[in-house]
Scaffold this motif. Structure first.
Motif, PDB file in Angstrom:
ATOM      1  N   MET A  34       0.827  -1.200   0.000  1.00  0.00           N
ATOM      2  CA  MET A  34       0.000   0.000   0.000  1.00  0.00           C
ATOM      3  C   MET A  34       0.869   1.261   0.000  1.00  0.00           C
ATOM      4  SD  MET A  34      -3.018  -0.893   2.729  1.00  0.00           S
ATOM      5  CE  MET A  34      -3.630   0.795   2.638  1.00  0.00           C
ATOM      6  N   GLN A  35       0.436   2.258  -0.786  1.00  0.00           N
ATOM      7  CA  GLN A  35       1.122   3.540  -0.783  1.00  0.00           C
ATOM      8  C   GLN A  35       0.840   4.272   0.526  1.00  0.00           C
ATOM      9  OE1 GLN A  35       3.485   3.411  -3.269  1.00  0.00           O
ATOM     10  NE2 GLN A  35       2.960   5.532  -3.732  1.00  0.00           N
ATOM     11  N   PRO A  36       1.865   4.872   1.134  1.00  0.00           N
ATOM     12  CA  PRO A  36       1.618   5.612   2.382  1.00  0.00           C
ATOM     13  C   PRO A  36       0.750   6.840   2.121  1.00  0.00           C
ATOM     14  CG  PRO A  36       3.856   6.003   1.584  1.00  0.00           C
ATOM     15  CD  PRO A  36       3.286   4.911   0.730  1.00  0.00           C
ATOM     16  N   GLU A  37      -0.072   7.202   3.096  1.00  0.00           N
ATOM     17  CA  GLU A  37      -0.878   8.408   2.969  1.00  0.00           C
ATOM     18  C   GLU A  37       0.008   9.640   2.990  1.00  0.00           C
ATOM     19  OE1 GLU A  37      -4.820   8.916   4.819  1.00  0.00           O
ATOM     20  OE2 GLU A  37      -4.279   7.129   5.966  1.00  0.00           O
ATOM     21  N   ARG A  38      -0.412  10.679   2.258  1.00  0.00           N
ATOM     22  CA  ARG A  38       0.401  11.886   2.205  1.00  0.00           C
ATOM     23  C   ARG A  38      -0.068  12.898   3.240  1.00  0.00           C
ATOM     24  NH1 ARG A  38       0.419  15.734  -2.792  1.00  0.00           N
ATOM     25  NH2 ARG A  38       0.013  17.429  -1.329  1.00  0.00           N
ATOM     26  N   ILE A  39       0.875  13.403   4.010  1.00  0.00           N
ATOM     27  CA  ILE A  39       0.595  14.456   4.976  1.00  0.00           C
ATOM     28  C   ILE A  39       0.875  15.806   4.324  1.00  0.00           C
ATOM     29  CG2 ILE A  39       1.215  15.437   7.225  1.00  0.00           C
ATOM     30  CD1 ILE A  39      -0.227  12.727   7.354  1.00  0.00           C
ATOM     31  N   ILE A  40      -0.072  16.728   4.439  1.00  0.00           N
ATOM     32  CA  ILE A  40       0.090  18.071   3.890  1.00  0.00           C
ATOM     33  C   ILE A  40       0.972  18.883   4.842  1.00  0.00           C
ATOM     34  CG2 ILE A  40      -1.146  20.207   3.289  1.00  0.00           C
ATOM     35  CD1 ILE A  40      -3.629  18.351   2.793  1.00  0.00           C
ATOM     36  N   ILE A  41       2.010  19.474   4.298  1.00  0.00           N
ATOM     37  CA  ILE A  41       2.895  20.320   5.100  1.00  0.00           C
ATOM     38  C   ILE A  41       2.535  21.784   4.848  1.00  0.00           C
ATOM     39  CG2 ILE A  41       5.271  21.074   5.516  1.00  0.00           C
ATOM     40  CD1 ILE A  41       4.636  18.298   6.614  1.00  0.00           C
ATOM     41  N   PHE A  42       2.052  22.410   5.914  1.00  0.00           N
ATOM     42  CA  PHE A  42       1.625  23.813   5.900  1.00  0.00           C
ATOM     43  C   PHE A  42       2.703  24.598   6.638  1.00  0.00           C
ATOM     44  CE2 PHE A  42      -0.370  27.484   7.738  1.00  0.00           C
ATOM     45  CZ  PHE A  42      -1.526  27.804   7.029  1.00  0.00           C
ATOM     46  N   ARG A  64      10.566   7.060   9.760  1.00  0.00           N
ATOM     47  CA  ARG A  64       9.715   6.073  10.426  1.00  0.00           C
ATOM     48  C   ARG A  64       8.393   5.846   9.678  1.00  0.00           C
ATOM     49  NH1 ARG A  64      10.637   4.140  15.251  1.00  0.00           N
ATOM     50  NH2 ARG A  64       9.439   2.488  14.221  1.00  0.00           N
ATOM     51  N   LYS A  65       8.523   5.738   8.371  1.00  0.00           N
ATOM     52  CA  LYS A  65       7.352   5.464   7.531  1.00  0.00           C
ATOM     53  C   LYS A  65       6.696   4.147   7.936  1.00  0.00           C
ATOM     54  CE  LYS A  65       8.222   6.514   3.313  1.00  0.00           C
ATOM     55  NZ  LYS A  65       8.691   6.455   1.903  1.00  0.00           N
ATOM     56  N   ASP A  66       7.522   3.249   8.457  1.00  0.00           N
ATOM     57  CA  ASP A  66       7.003   1.947   8.890  1.00  0.00           C
ATOM     58  C   ASP A  66       6.026   2.085  10.051  1.00  0.00           C
ATOM     59  OD1 ASP A  66       9.252   2.844  10.456  1.00  0.00           O
ATOM     60  OD2 ASP A  66       9.281   0.885  11.435  1.00  0.00           O
ATOM     61  N   PHE A  67       6.225   3.096  10.882  1.00  0.00           N
ATOM     62  CA  PHE A  67       5.369   3.303  12.057  1.00  0.00           C
ATOM     63  C   PHE A  67       4.164   4.188  11.740  1.00  0.00           C
ATOM     64  CE2 PHE A  67       4.197   5.778  15.872  1.00  0.00           C
ATOM     65  CZ  PHE A  67       3.850   4.740  16.730  1.00  0.00           C
ATOM     66  N   PHE A  68       4.409   5.299  11.048  1.00  0.00           N
ATOM     67  CA  PHE A  68       3.326   6.254  10.800  1.00  0.00           C
ATOM     68  C   PHE A  68       2.489   5.903   9.578  1.00  0.00           C
ATOM     69  CE2 PHE A  68       6.359   8.815  13.283  1.00  0.00           C
ATOM     70  CZ  PHE A  68       5.515   9.279  14.284  1.00  0.00           C
ATOM     71  N   GLY A  69       3.073   5.176   8.628  1.00  0.00           N
ATOM     72  CA  GLY A  69       2.327   4.844   7.405  1.00  0.00           C
ATOM     73  C   GLY A  69       2.018   6.077   6.578  1.00  0.00           C
TER      74      GLY A  69
END
Length: 519
Positions: free
Chosen positions: A1-9, A252-257
């Motif tokens: 699964m592709q990790p979800e993208r977090i918007i950086i403001f 830590r992409k493994d933890f936060f996804g």
């Protein structure tokens, strides 16, 4: 699964600049905005347009130029604020109006003198008014972390129904702890019926040193936008540090996804630019961008590192733009080589800017044996972010001497805008004090030196020194900067830089005489 993208403001140019002493001029703000765009920040909060003509113009210039990132302006829940935002963002490729209003009982009772019903009406009315100008509306219930959870949920539901596409949950005074703040986000996700119709954002302050931890706890709980600043600058103890948020999610992409779209190779250049322009030096042991962040001194650590880097290094320094191959250019280098180096550092200069940078580079290369990337960066910043047309004085010459047991004396020559040279001699506790006293004689100003710092920009005995001074005159506090191999001369340049700012008539100041803060 592709990790979800977090918007950086990124709110370096708005909340970050509210840090006492971090004020920047329009050219400096535009240069930082360009670097943030290279970083691929999703949203750049450019300022508070209604606060002053200068802030309005800064937001307008950034909105007109920046492409690839949304540009946001901050507004109180007042029509005149929202309208000022809309006018400043008129030419933005992707504009956003960010509206805020306090919701906590403490703020309702003592700051606004309003009840819950009035708060909800004022918030929804402002959002509906903002949608006449812009589809992308963000709303922040200021002091959300200290607002009663049931009322906060009621506010969030109402503003989403009114059309807010992003709802930001600020920990305005850094009061939360990670477990509590994560639980607050989960509660909103579970109890607000229309929560999926908006992006949940967080904006954490660092008063208890937990801004990054609180932000990451919120991400784990379902927040999908994080508001942060470069180097964590901001009011009081600052904001969540953008570079720490981004690299934590990446490492830590493994933890936060989750991940971001940030081009991390520009992190170090952006950090150095913000540090230089604000005069807020990055502590050596600062995570990600501090000088010691990738340094190993312990013998055990060095042994393990040399055998396999992963033993003590969880990130590759090249990922944030560090490179051991710094020394490339010297006095025999030509314009084309310098231009390519500058482009590789993420800068695009005009012909006039390149002419000035090349001339100063040649002078510097004659003074220094080795020219490093940081030297070139210092020259670029000096030439690109300085508006000489606004200067009242230029430093022509300093003569000073120092002898143990003798009161130091200095003679200073300043050229004014009309081309005349003004000379004065003064004594002081030391050579720098003598120089500054002589300058005060010429300008007629009575200045108090609040802070004086020297920081080496590169390595070696011939390293450039960056001098930063904070000067107070008639209740106005300004920052002055100077850079050069000769630290005494750089000290003089820094003081003249501060003097020019003091002599320039201020066009800024909060509207209505009220202090403007924001989330």
């Amino acid at each position: 699964m592709q990790p979800e993208r977090i918007i950086i403001f990124d709110t370096t140019l708005r909340d970050g600049e509210q840090c006492p002493g971090a004020s920047m001029n329009n050219k400096e703000k535009l240069e930082i905005a360009r670097q943030l765009s290279l970083l691929k920040v999703d949203v750049i909060e450019a300022g508070f347009p209604v606060a002053s003509p200068g802030d309005f113009e800064s937001v307008r210039q950034i909105a007109n130029e920046i492409r690839g990132s949304s540009v946001a302006g901050l507004a109180r829940a007042l029509n005149k604020d929202v309208e000022a935002c809309a006018r400043a963002l008129e030419k933005a490729e992707s504009p956003r109006i960010h509206i805020f209003l306090s919701t906590s009982k403490l703020h309702r009772d003592h700051k606004l003198n309003m009840d819950k019903g009035q708060i909800i009406k004022m918030a929804t009315d402002a959002i509906e008014f903002g949608r006449k100008f812009c589809d992308d509306i963000e709303f922040s219930p200021e002091d959300a972390s200290r607002t009663e959870p049931d009322f906060l949920a009621e506010v969030v539901e109402a503003v989403i129904s009114a059309g807010a596409k992003t709802v930001n949950i600020p920990d305005t005074v850094g009061y939360s702890v990670p477990e509590q703040f994560g639980a607050l986000i989960r509660s909103l996700k579970e109890n607000v019926p229309n929560i999926d119709d908006a992006v949940i954002s967080v904006h954490c302050h660092n008063d208890l040193g937990m801004a990054v931890a609180n932000s990451l706890a919120a991400v784990k709980a379902g927040a999908r936008q994080v508001e942060c600043t470069v180097n964590g600058i901001g009011e009081r103890a600052g904001n969540a540090a953008m570079e720490e948020i981004v690299m934590a999610l990446k490492t830590r992409k493994d933890f936060f996804g989750c991940d971001t779209r940030i081009d991390t190779k520009h992190i170090m250049a952006c950090s150095r630019l913000v540090s230089s322009l604000t005069g807020f030096f990055v502590q050596r042991n600062k995570a990600i961008v501090g000088k010691n962040a990738f340094a190993h001194e312990s013998g055990v650590h060095q042994d393990g590192y040399l055998k396999k880097k992963d033993t003590y290094e969880i990130m590759d320094p090249r990922d944030i733009g560090l490179d051991s191959a710094e020394l490339v250019l010297g006095k025999h280098s030509g314009r084309n080589a310098l231009n390519k180096k500058i482009e590789s550092m993420g800068y695009k200069l005009t012909v006039e800017e390149m002419d000035r940078v090349f001339s100063e580079f040649k002078v510097l290369a004659d003074e220094k044996k080795d020219v490093y990337d940081e030297d070139i960066l210092a020259v670029i910043q000096k030439q690109v972010t300085t508006d000489d047309s606004l200067n009242t004085y230029v430093l022509e010459k300093i003569q000073c001497g120092f002898e143990t047991g003798v009161m130091p004396e200095a003679t200073v020559h300043l050229k004014s805008r009309d081309g005349k040279t003004h000379t004065a001699t003064a004594q002081g506790d030391g050579p720098i004090d003598a120089i500054y006293n002589a300058m005060d004689k010429i300008t007629g100003l009575t200045c108090k030196l609040l802070d004086y710092q020297v920081m080496s920009k590169t390595k070696g005995k011939d390293a450039q020194g960056e001098v930063t001074v904070r000067v107070l005159s008639e209740n106005r506090e300004v920052l002055g900067k100077g850079t050069g191999v000769n630290t005494v001369e750089a000290s003089g340049v820094a003081y003249v830089n501060a003097i020019n700012k003091l002599l320039l008539k201020s066009k800024s100041g909060p509207v209505d005489g009220n202090e403007i803060q924001g989330p």
